[in-house]
Design a protein around this motif. Structure first.
Motif, PDB file in Angstrom:
ATOM      1  N   ALA A   1     136.370  38.856 -22.785  1.00 45.03           N
ATOM      2  CA  ALA A   1     135.521  39.507 -23.244  1.00 45.03           C
ATOM      3  C   ALA A   1     133.708  38.814 -23.544  1.00 45.03           C
ATOM      4  N   VAL A   2     133.809  37.622 -24.394  1.00 45.21           N
ATOM      5  CA  VAL A   2     132.308  37.111 -24.192  1.00 45.21           C
ATOM      6  C   VAL A   2     131.838  37.909 -23.296  1.00 45.21           C
ATOM      7  N   SER A   3     132.368  36.927 -22.302  1.00 43.89           N
ATOM      8  CA  SER A   3     131.931  37.099 -20.935  1.00 43.89           C
ATOM      9  C   SER A   3     131.161  38.190 -20.698  1.00 43.89           C
ATOM     10  N   PHE A   4     131.725  39.213 -20.374  1.00 39.66           N
ATOM     11  CA  PHE A   4     131.607  41.056 -19.937  1.00 39.66           C
ATOM     12  C   PHE A   4     130.465  41.117 -20.986  1.00 39.66           C
ATOM     13  N   VAL A   5     130.443  40.463 -21.897  1.00 43.10           N
ATOM     14  CA  VAL A   5     129.179  41.414 -23.217  1.00 43.10           C
ATOM     15  C   VAL A   5     127.917  40.300 -22.451  1.00 43.10           C
ATOM     16  N   SER A   6     128.003  39.188 -22.196  1.00 41.61           N
ATOM     17  CA  SER A   6     126.923  38.373 -22.017  1.00 41.61           C
ATOM     18  C   SER A   6     126.695  38.908 -20.649  1.00 41.61           C
ATOM     19  N   VAL A   7     127.339  38.521 -19.584  1.00 48.66           N
ATOM     20  CA  VAL A   7     126.802  39.604 -18.953  1.00 48.66           C
ATOM     21  C   VAL A   7     125.811  40.898 -18.860  1.00 48.66           C
ATOM     22  N   ILE A   8     126.294  41.688 -19.845  1.00 48.90           N
ATOM     23  CA  ILE A   8     126.131  43.033 -20.167  1.00 48.90           C
ATOM     24  C   ILE A   8     124.399  42.741 -20.303  1.00 48.90           C
ATOM     25  N   LEU A   9     124.770  42.017 -21.795  1.00 50.59           N
ATOM     26  CA  LEU A   9     123.766  41.814 -22.066  1.00 50.59           C
ATOM     27  C   LEU A   9     121.820  40.977 -21.295  1.00 50.59           C
ATOM     28  N   VAL A  10     122.908  39.506 -20.769  1.00 53.19           N
ATOM     29  CA  VAL A  10     121.286  39.267 -19.744  1.00 53.19           C
ATOM     30  C   VAL A  10     120.837  40.284 -18.721  1.00 53.19           C
ATOM     31  N   SER A  11     122.070  41.020 -18.590  1.00 52.97           N
ATOM     32  CA  SER A  11     121.435  42.100 -17.573  1.00 52.97           C
ATOM     33  C   SER A  11     119.752  43.195 -17.909  1.00 52.97           C
ATOM     34  N   ILE A  12     120.649  43.625 -19.084  1.00 50.38           N
ATOM     35  CA  ILE A  12     119.645  44.546 -19.639  1.00 50.38           C
ATOM     36  C   ILE A  12     118.601  43.462 -20.097  1.00 50.38           C
ATOM     37  N   ILE A  13     118.418  42.851 -20.819  1.00 49.06           N
ATOM     38  CA  ILE A  13     117.055  41.691 -20.924  1.00 49.06           C
ATOM     39  C   ILE A  13     116.981  41.894 -19.492  1.00 49.06           C
ATOM     40  N   ALA A  14     117.442  41.220 -18.537  1.00 46.83           N
ATOM     41  CA  ALA A  14     116.497  41.328 -17.569  1.00 46.83           C
ATOM     42  C   ALA A  14     115.857  42.223 -16.490  1.00 46.83           C
ATOM     43  N   ILE A  15     116.925  43.589 -17.018  1.00 41.67           N
ATOM     44  CA  ILE A  15     115.605  44.324 -16.213  1.00 41.67           C
ATOM     45  C   ILE A  15     114.679  45.446 -17.252  1.00 41.67           C
ATOM     46  N   ASN A  16     114.688  44.635 -18.369  1.00 41.19           N
ATOM     47  CA  ASN A  16     113.804  45.401 -19.044  1.00 41.19           C
ATOM     48  C   ASN A  16     112.263  44.342 -19.501  1.00 41.19           C
ATOM     49  N   LEU A  17     113.113  42.790 -19.050  1.00 39.05           N
ATOM     50  CA  LEU A  17     111.788  42.282 -18.973  1.00 39.05           C
ATOM     51  C   LEU A  17     110.334  41.925 -18.153  1.00 39.05           C
ATOM     52  N   SER A  18     109.388  41.420 -17.958  1.00 40.53           N
ATOM     53  CA  SER A  18     109.116  42.133 -16.710  1.00 40.53           C
ATOM     54  C   SER A  18     108.512  40.552 -15.787  1.00 40.53           C
ATOM     55  N   HIS A  19     108.690  40.816 -14.830  1.00 41.98           N
ATOM     56  CA  HIS A  19     109.161  39.546 -13.702  1.00 41.98           C
ATOM     57  C   HIS A  19     108.394  38.654 -14.207  1.00 41.98           C
ATOM     58  N   ASP A  20     107.172  38.526 -14.898  1.00 42.86           N
ATOM     59  CA  ASP A  20     105.686  37.365 -15.717  1.00 42.86           C
ATOM     60  C   ASP A  20     106.940  36.612 -16.721  1.00 42.86           C
ATOM     61  N   ILE A  21     107.341  37.045 -17.614  1.00 43.95           N
ATOM     62  CA  ILE A  21     108.320  36.110 -18.702  1.00 43.95           C
ATOM     63  C   ILE A  21     109.515  35.492 -18.059  1.00 43.95           C
ATOM     64  N   LEU A  22     110.468  36.742 -16.894  1.00 47.24           N
ATOM     65  CA  LEU A  22     111.705  36.131 -16.370  1.00 47.24           C
ATOM     66  C   LEU A  22     111.062  34.651 -15.807  1.00 47.24           C
ATOM     67  N   TYR A  23     110.022  35.369 -14.758  1.00 48.71           N
ATOM     68  CA  TYR A  23     109.765  33.425 -14.158  1.00 48.71           C
ATOM     69  C   TYR A  23     109.125  32.579 -15.234  1.00 48.71           C
ATOM     70  N   ARG A  24     108.563  32.915 -16.120  1.00 48.84           N
ATOM     71  CA  ARG A  24     108.737  31.340 -17.199  1.00 48.84           C
ATOM     72  C   ARG A  24     110.147  31.539 -18.043  1.00 48.84           C
ATOM     73  N   ILE A  25     110.420  31.918 -18.443  1.00 48.21           N
ATOM     74  CA  ILE A  25     111.712  31.786 -18.640  1.00 48.21           C
ATOM     75  C   ILE A  25     112.881  31.245 -18.085  1.00 48.21           C
ATOM     76  N   SER A  26     112.508  31.443 -16.221  1.00 46.18           N
ATOM     77  CA  SER A  26     112.894  29.804 -15.277  1.00 46.18           C
ATOM     78  C   SER A  26     112.704  28.821 -15.145  1.00 46.18           C
TER      79      SER A  26
END
Lengths: 250, 267
Positions: A189-214
């Motif tokens: 359940a934790v893995s499933f929720v984590s994947v969903i959350l990360v996916s939602i965040i990744a979709i909603n964040l701009s590429h610029d922020i994602l690159y910075r996080i990376s």
């Protein structure tokens, strides 16, 4: 009487728990040895060879499984409504019970598993000299051993094993029945929720922020970040386990 | 000394004990009686710290059971009604547990086991309920704790074992010990008890020593029931009845009759 920690009482408790709870782990050890033996049988029957990587992967997998289920097996009844009262009423302090549990789950059980697995593998190698190329070990709990294939002792691996064991200790103290199944379901359940959350965040964040996080993760170091997460898991799990030993009702 | 003040307890909103205040002194064997579900086992668990008090206080020699401190735990021992026992031999379990209790008497344990005809080498898992009960009772008595809580101790015991049990409890008693026995099999412990407490959800219905009960009430059986009888039950040899003891004559307390009388008064 020292109500918090008494070395004499702690020694008695460790000896008592090693003599009473650790033998429950025998079935697990026998099963693991049988699986190693079954692997050897398959090499004989099918005239196969199995290299280091295959053997080591199996032993590593079995070792991981044994570390995961160790606390559930040894301290199976610690919070059982009928059988658990004996554990709760044993005249030792919460800190002594917790430290003894930590010592047994974190060191004694993995050490026994490790010895059983390596000894089974080495014995089969000695007996058969078939399909294997030398002694191996799993390499998590013995950094002093010289490795045949350069598989080095890693702090990350040790910390991840400790995190797994401490979380098993925590879930063992939380769940009263079907402990292993419920723990696996929680992990899923934790893995499933984590994947969903990360996916939602990744979709909603701009590429610029994602690159910075990376970039930040790369600069900081993935392994270091993982270790911090594992250490947090260990701290939280051990705290919850301590509180459960102290407060669990029967 | 056990002191309970204003003790209330509920399981998921269902109230079991409500504002109970009482005390248990040393040198006595208490009989804790009550209908099913009034909270006798819950009371034991609260006394041992196996359940946490929500309202009210419990003190045993000035210590609270909450937190289950080792000094507190080494003074008490609890034998639950449905003792299952660990997957190990009786001797191994006893020697492991006993090292935490300062007054443990190994010779007494061996003697009690032999009187109960139990082999210390046998595993709990291979024993019947009665045999398990005898083994844990032998250990409970041999640990010589100041406070001993026995929940339905004679359940599952055969007739000779019940007699042995009474003999052993009586022999184990001294002026420092407090033994509390909760039971529905009142006839099994009738001659053992010094004090009777009848528990109800809302109150302690009776909390009196056996000698006080004897001086207050007269228990008898007769074909002719006196007019002033407080409570009457038909029996085989006539009617069992309770009346006020005006003559000062001492009679043997019929606990079952007393229990029914007290409960009928409540109704």
């Amino acid at each position: 009487m020292n109500e918090i920690f008494d070395f004499n009482r702690f020694g008695k408790l460790v000896a008592y728990e090693c003599g009473s709870y650790v033998p429950r782990f025998t079935k697990v050890l026998v099963t693991m040895a049988c699986i190693v033996f079954a692997l050897w049988i398959t090499t004989v029957v099918f005239n196969n060879t199995i290299g280091f990587l295959g053997r080591k992967s199996l032993l590593g997998f079995l070792f991981g499984i044994s570390c995961f289920i160790g606390p559930f097996v040894a301290y199976k009844y610690m919070n059982d409504r009928k059988k658990g009262y004996a554990y709760a009423m044993l005249p030792a302090s919460t800190l002594e019970k917790f430290t003894s549990m930590l010592l047994i789950c974190m060191f004694v059980l993995p050490m026994i598993s490790y010895i059983t697995l390596v000894a089974s593998d080495a014995l089969l190698y000695l007996v058969s000299m078939c399909g294997v190329g030398g002694f191996i070990d799993i390499g998590v709990y013995n950094p002093l051993v010289i490795y045949f294939d350069g598989y080095s002792f890693s702090i990350s691996i040790a910390v991840s094993f400790m995190a797994s064991i401490s979380m098993s200790m925590m879930f063992n103290s939380i769940f009263r029945k079907s402990k292993i199944i419920k723990t696996i379901l929680v992990y899923m359940a934790v893995s499933f929720v984590s994947v969903i959350l990360v996916s939602i965040i990744a979709i909603n964040l701009s590429h610029d922020i994602l690159y910075r996080i990376s970039d930040f993760i790369s600069d900081f170091g993935v392994e270091k970040l993982m270790n911090i997460c594992y250490l947090l898991c260990i701290a939280v799990s051990l705290y919850v386990t301590y509180r459960r030993i102290e407060r669990v009702n029967y | 000394m056990i002191e309970i003040k204003g003790l209330s307890f509920a399981y998921s909103g269902y109230k079991v004990l409500d504002n109970i205040t009482t005390s248990f002194g040393p040198g006595r064997i208490y009989g804790l009686l009550g209908a099913n579900g009034v909270g006798k086992s819950t009371m034991f668990k609260l006394l041992c710290g196996l359940l946490t008090t929500k309202q009210g206080t419990i003190e045993i020699d000035g210590s609270s059971p909450i937190g289950r401190k080792p000094g507190f735990l080494s003074k008490i021992f609890y034998v639950p009604e449905d003792f299952e026992g660990p997957d190990m031999s009786i001797g191994h379990y006893a020697s492991g547990v006993a090292q935490f209790y300062p007054n443990y008497d190994a010779e007494l344990f061996a003697r009690l086991l032999s009187e109960f005809e139990i082999d210390a080498e046998r595993k709990f898992t291979t024993l019947s309920l009665g045999q398990r009960k005898r083994a844990i009772l032998a250990l409970a008595l041999a640990l010589r704790t100041e406070y001993l809580f026995l929940d339905e101790p004679t359940n599952g015991l055969d007739i000779p074992s019940k007699a042995e049990f009474r003999k052993m409890v009586a022999a184990a008693m001294d002026e420092k010990r407090t033994i509390i026995i909760s039971t529905h099999q009142v006839r099994d412990v009738e001659n053992l008890l010094d004090h009777i407490m009848i528990l109800d959800k809302r109150a302690v219905l009776l909390d009196k020593s056996v000698s006080d009960i004897q001086s207050e009430y007269l228990f008898d059986i007769s074909a002719n029931v006196p007019e002033d009888a407080l409570y009457v039950e038909p029996g085989l040899g006539g009617c069992c009845f309770i009346s006020n003891n005006t003559s000062g004559e001492e009679s043997r307390v019929n606990i079952e009759l007393l229990f029914n009388y007290i409960n009928s008064k409540k109704k």
